[in-house]
Design a protein around this motif. Structure first.
Motif, mmCIF file in Angstrom:
data_model
loop_
_atom_site.group_PDB
_atom_site.id
_atom_site.type_symbol
_atom_site.label_atom_id
_atom_site.label_comp_id
_atom_site.label_asym_id
_atom_site.label_seq_id
_atom_site.Cartn_x
_atom_site.Cartn_y
_atom_site.Cartn_z
ATOM 1 N N UNK A 102 10.271 -2.252 -2.962
ATOM 2 C CA UNK A 102 10.752 -0.969 -3.434
ATOM 3 C C UNK A 102 11.055 -0.168 -2.267
ATOM 4 N N UNK A 103 12.023 0.399 -2.192
ATOM 5 C CA UNK A 103 12.784 1.393 -1.133
ATOM 6 C C UNK A 103 12.114 2.904 -1.262
ATOM 7 N N UNK A 104 11.351 2.921 -2.442
ATOM 8 C CA UNK A 104 11.004 4.253 -2.672
ATOM 9 C C UNK A 104 9.667 4.319 -2.069
ATOM 10 N N UNK A 105 9.554 5.404 -0.985
ATOM 11 C CA UNK A 105 8.318 5.591 -0.463
ATOM 12 C C UNK A 105 8.007 7.305 -0.474
ATOM 13 N N UNK A 106 8.577 7.693 -1.509
ATOM 14 C CA UNK A 106 8.509 9.246 -1.442
ATOM 15 C C UNK A 106 7.184 9.727 -1.768
ATOM 16 N N UNK A 107 6.367 9.001 -2.812
ATOM 17 C CA UNK A 107 5.056 9.544 -2.968
ATOM 18 C C UNK A 107 3.884 9.370 -1.807
ATOM 19 N N UNK A 108 4.295 8.483 -0.891
ATOM 20 C CA UNK A 108 3.557 8.150 0.465
ATOM 21 C C UNK A 108 3.973 9.238 1.512
ATOM 22 N N UNK A 109 5.277 9.545 1.553
ATOM 23 C CA UNK A 109 5.679 10.472 2.422
ATOM 24 C C UNK A 109 5.408 11.874 2.093
ATOM 25 N N UNK A 110 5.218 12.076 0.700
ATOM 26 C CA UNK A 110 4.969 13.512 0.174
ATOM 27 C C UNK A 110 3.745 13.885 0.822
ATOM 28 N N UNK A 111 2.618 13.138 0.894
ATOM 29 C CA UNK A 111 1.421 13.509 1.112
ATOM 30 C C UNK A 111 1.237 13.488 2.857
ATOM 31 N N UNK A 112 2.318 13.138 3.588
ATOM 32 C CA UNK A 112 2.249 13.316 4.863
ATOM 33 C C UNK A 112 2.046 11.778 5.513
ATOM 34 N N UNK A 113 2.348 10.685 4.672
ATOM 35 C CA UNK A 113 2.360 9.425 5.350
ATOM 36 C C UNK A 113 3.343 8.810 6.378
ATOM 37 N N UNK A 114 2.807 8.175 7.150
ATOM 38 C CA UNK A 114 3.843 7.708 8.235
ATOM 39 C C UNK A 114 3.789 6.253 8.241
ATOM 40 N N UNK B 194 0.792 -1.355 -0.081
ATOM 41 C CA UNK B 194 -0.070 -0.011 0.107
ATOM 42 C C UNK B 194 0.690 1.147 -0.074
ATOM 43 N N UNK B 195 1.858 1.418 0.729
ATOM 44 C CA UNK B 195 2.915 2.252 0.803
ATOM 45 C C UNK B 195 3.339 2.765 -0.300
ATOM 46 N N UNK B 196 3.913 1.578 -1.053
ATOM 47 C CA UNK B 196 4.581 1.885 -2.178
ATOM 48 C C UNK B 196 3.837 1.972 -3.494
ATOM 49 N N UNK B 197 2.955 1.217 -3.645
ATOM 50 C CA UNK B 197 1.975 1.067 -4.860
ATOM 51 C C UNK B 197 0.797 1.867 -4.948
ATOM 52 N N UNK C 101 -1.491 6.669 7.665
ATOM 53 C CA UNK C 101 -0.753 6.094 8.467
ATOM 54 C C UNK C 101 -0.817 4.385 8.195
ATOM 55 N N UNK C 102 0.254 3.743 8.232
ATOM 56 C CA UNK C 102 0.513 2.471 8.056
ATOM 57 C C UNK C 102 1.294 1.818 8.934
ATOM 58 N N UNK C 103 1.014 0.397 9.488
ATOM 59 C CA UNK C 103 1.817 -0.497 10.616
ATOM 60 C C UNK C 103 1.737 -1.578 9.835
ATOM 61 N N UNK C 104 3.333 -1.807 9.635
ATOM 62 C CA UNK C 104 3.757 -3.185 9.101
ATOM 63 C C UNK C 104 4.324 -4.009 10.055
ATOM 64 N N UNK C 105 3.795 -5.140 10.394
ATOM 65 C CA UNK C 105 4.321 -6.039 11.222
ATOM 66 C C UNK C 105 4.957 -7.191 10.636
ATOM 67 N N UNK C 106 6.244 -7.836 10.968
ATOM 68 C CA UNK C 106 6.861 -9.008 10.573
ATOM 69 C C UNK C 106 6.403 -9.145 9.070
#
Length: 536
Positions: free
Chosen positions: A406-418, A193-196, A203-208
């Motif tokens: 993908x290590x690129x989280x720029x789009x998610x972060x740009x809109x304030x995503x955590x 979700x964060x990447x695509x 806000x997203x929580x990813x466990x294991x």
């Protein structure tokens, strides 16, 4: 431990989780009590809910529910077979959370409920990701690319978009915040979700996170080869309970007190210099040593999978979880002589009425399922004599659909995503070093990502929950606080649970790469006795 005792302990663990979340987190004070006071009065009855008709969406039922709190339950299907269930509480807090699934999913799962989401007033949804079946059975993917695409990423996205539209229509109000929480497969869904689909959640929580399915195919299958070289003999693994106890006791003797506490927990297994090769039998095999075959099998677990030339294909596991019910015996070794039911292989994931495939361990089912039905589309595929030399190329096409690397989280972060990532050091399903590796890839790609991404490693915690370490954190509360306040969590408290499903001690978790350090004087189960120390 006999089969009955193991089954009881598994059921008890899941019961504890469900009751504890209701008692300890779900009933916590809402963040917007003034909204909750008026919400129930303003809500129309469920039967008269103003739910719109949405393209390619069929609502199959809309029912009033009273437990655990009054809510409207909306069940539906998106497209031909993406099932979902949306829960709309009478006392809405203005927010939305989607809960992820586990394993191969196969029925509607919503693990945000483990954090008391509904009791706390969240509108919340889960999905089966577009197929029905046991969460250890991957045969649904055979010759069905649409199901693989749905499982890979599309079902979660479409469910999120659909559920948010229904939520806004039902309450006739915009959603204040949208979150996603998931562990294991759900953790991989979170990454996806964060990447695509960076617009879906604040806000997203990813466990294991099971985020690299093609690499996990190599890991699971090579461990299966080592533990069950003859796939017609699944009664006992090459490495059994006595060998697992020998390994664990040996490295604990050397490393348990590295953190100043003797408690059966290694704070950071990477700091333990024990060499498992020292357990190799010098002569006749006894209970105090490992045979050459057993040592070779164990090294596959610790060193990770390799091709025939010795090139690494993925991370191995650190020390931890060798004897625990939710560790090696459930995931890696097992044996039909030792366990008959893996229904509780992951907390919060239910098998429903679906028949479990014959499997001595969870990895046996996952490894064969991925290889047979995801990568090679061949139900007769076997790991016998398979050398992995072409796996990377063979799995490239399906990896584009399944992997969230993908290590690129720029789009998610740009809109304030955590994004909060967490993982147990004693996780026997997803290697802890793989989770750290992804986080470090994110920072290598953009070092400023540390402003919006936090990783918490949990000593002594197994897959998602359980183990000798304190494994309970209400991660939904943590991501909500971060998004609402803008203050990133540098440390959080993790709790043990007692037999009454209440907190029984706590310790500190520190944002990676810092680790919790004991002050040598306070109680070892008191979070105030710990501080976050230097990078390790």
């Amino acid at each position: 431990m006999n089969h009955e005792t193991k089954a009881i302990k598994t059921l008890l663990l899941l019961f504890i989780v469900s009751i504890f979340t209701a008692a300890f987190s779900g009933c916590s004070t809402p963040r917007h009590p003034e909204a909750l006071k008026t919400a129930q009065e303003a809500m129309p009855p469920c039967d008269g809910a103003p739910l719109p008709e949405l393209p390619d969406v069929t609502l199959t039922s809309v029912t009033d529910e009273t437990q655990p709190v009054p809510h409207c339950k909306v069940a539906g299907v998106i497209g031909p077979e993406i099932h979902f269930e949306l829960l709309l509480p009478a006392n809405w807090n203005g927010k939305f959370v989607m809960g992820g699934g586990g394993g191969f999913v196969g029925s509607v799962m919503n693990t945000s409920l483990m954090f008391g989401a509904l009791r706390a007033g969240y509108a919340t949804v889960g999905t089966d990701t577009g197929h029905q079946g046991h969460p250890l059975d991957g045969s649904w993917a055979y010759n069905n690319l649409e199901r693989l695409v749905n499982f890979g990423h599309q079902a979660v996205h479409r469910t999120a978009v659909t559920a948010k539209a229904l939520t806004k229509a039902y309450y006739q109000k915009e959603i204040d915040r949208s979150y996603f929480t998931g562990c294991s497969r759900g953790g991989g869904q979170a990454f996806m979700e964060a990447q695509r689909y960076p617009e879906d959640f604040d806000g997203i929580v990813s466990g294991a996170p099971a985020y690299n399915w093609t690499a996990l195919a190599a890991l699971t299958s090579q461990i299966n080869q080592a533990m069950y070289p003859d796939p017609d003999n699944l009664q006992e693994a090459v490495v059994g309970p006595k060998e697992q106890e020998l390994i664990e006791s040996s490295y604990l003797e050397m490393c348990d007190e590295l953190d100043g506490i003797k408690d059966g927990i290694v704070n950071d297994p990477r700091q333990c210099a024990f060499d498992v090769a020292t357990l190799l039998c010098k002569g006749e095999k006894t209970e105090k040593c490992l045979s050459a075959d057993q040592l070779a099998a164990v090294k596959v677990i610790y060193d990770g999978p390799k091709d025939s030339k010795g090139n690494p294909l993925f991370y191995g596991f650190p020390f931890g979880g060798e004897t625990a019910l939710g560790g090696w015996p459930r995931w890696l070794t097992g044996g039909l002589n030792y366990q008959e039911d893996l229904a509780g292989f992951q907390g919060g994931v239910a098998a429903g009425d679906f028949k479990q495939p014959l499997t001595p361990s969870a990895f046996y089912a996952f490894g064969n399922g991925i290889m047979k039905y995801f990568i090679y589309n061949d139900p007769d595929w076997s790991y016998v004599n398979y050398d992995y030399d072409t796996l990377t190329e063979d799995s490239k096409r399906i990896g584009e659909t399944l992997n969230s690397t993908s290590p690129d989280l720029s789009a998610f972060r740009k809109r304030g995503g955590k994004l909060i990532i967490y993982s147990g050091w004693s996780d026997a399903a997803v290697p802890a070093d793989a989770v750290i590796g992804y986080y470090e890839d994110v920072l290598t790609h953009d070092k400023t990502a540390a402003e919006d991404v936090r990783l918490f490693m949990m000593p002594g915690t197994e897959h998602c929950f359980g183990g000798p370490g304190p494994s309970w954190v209400n991660w939904l509360d943590e991501i909500d606080k971060w998004v609402e306040t803008g203050t990133a969590p540098d440390q959080v408290a993790a709790y043990w649970l007692d037999e009454n499903m209440q907190p029984e001690g706590s310790r500190l978790l520190c944002a990676y790469p810092q680790v919790a350090e004991y002050d040598t004087e306070g109680g070892t189960r008191d979070v105030s006795s710990f501080g976050c120390g230097g990078d390790k």
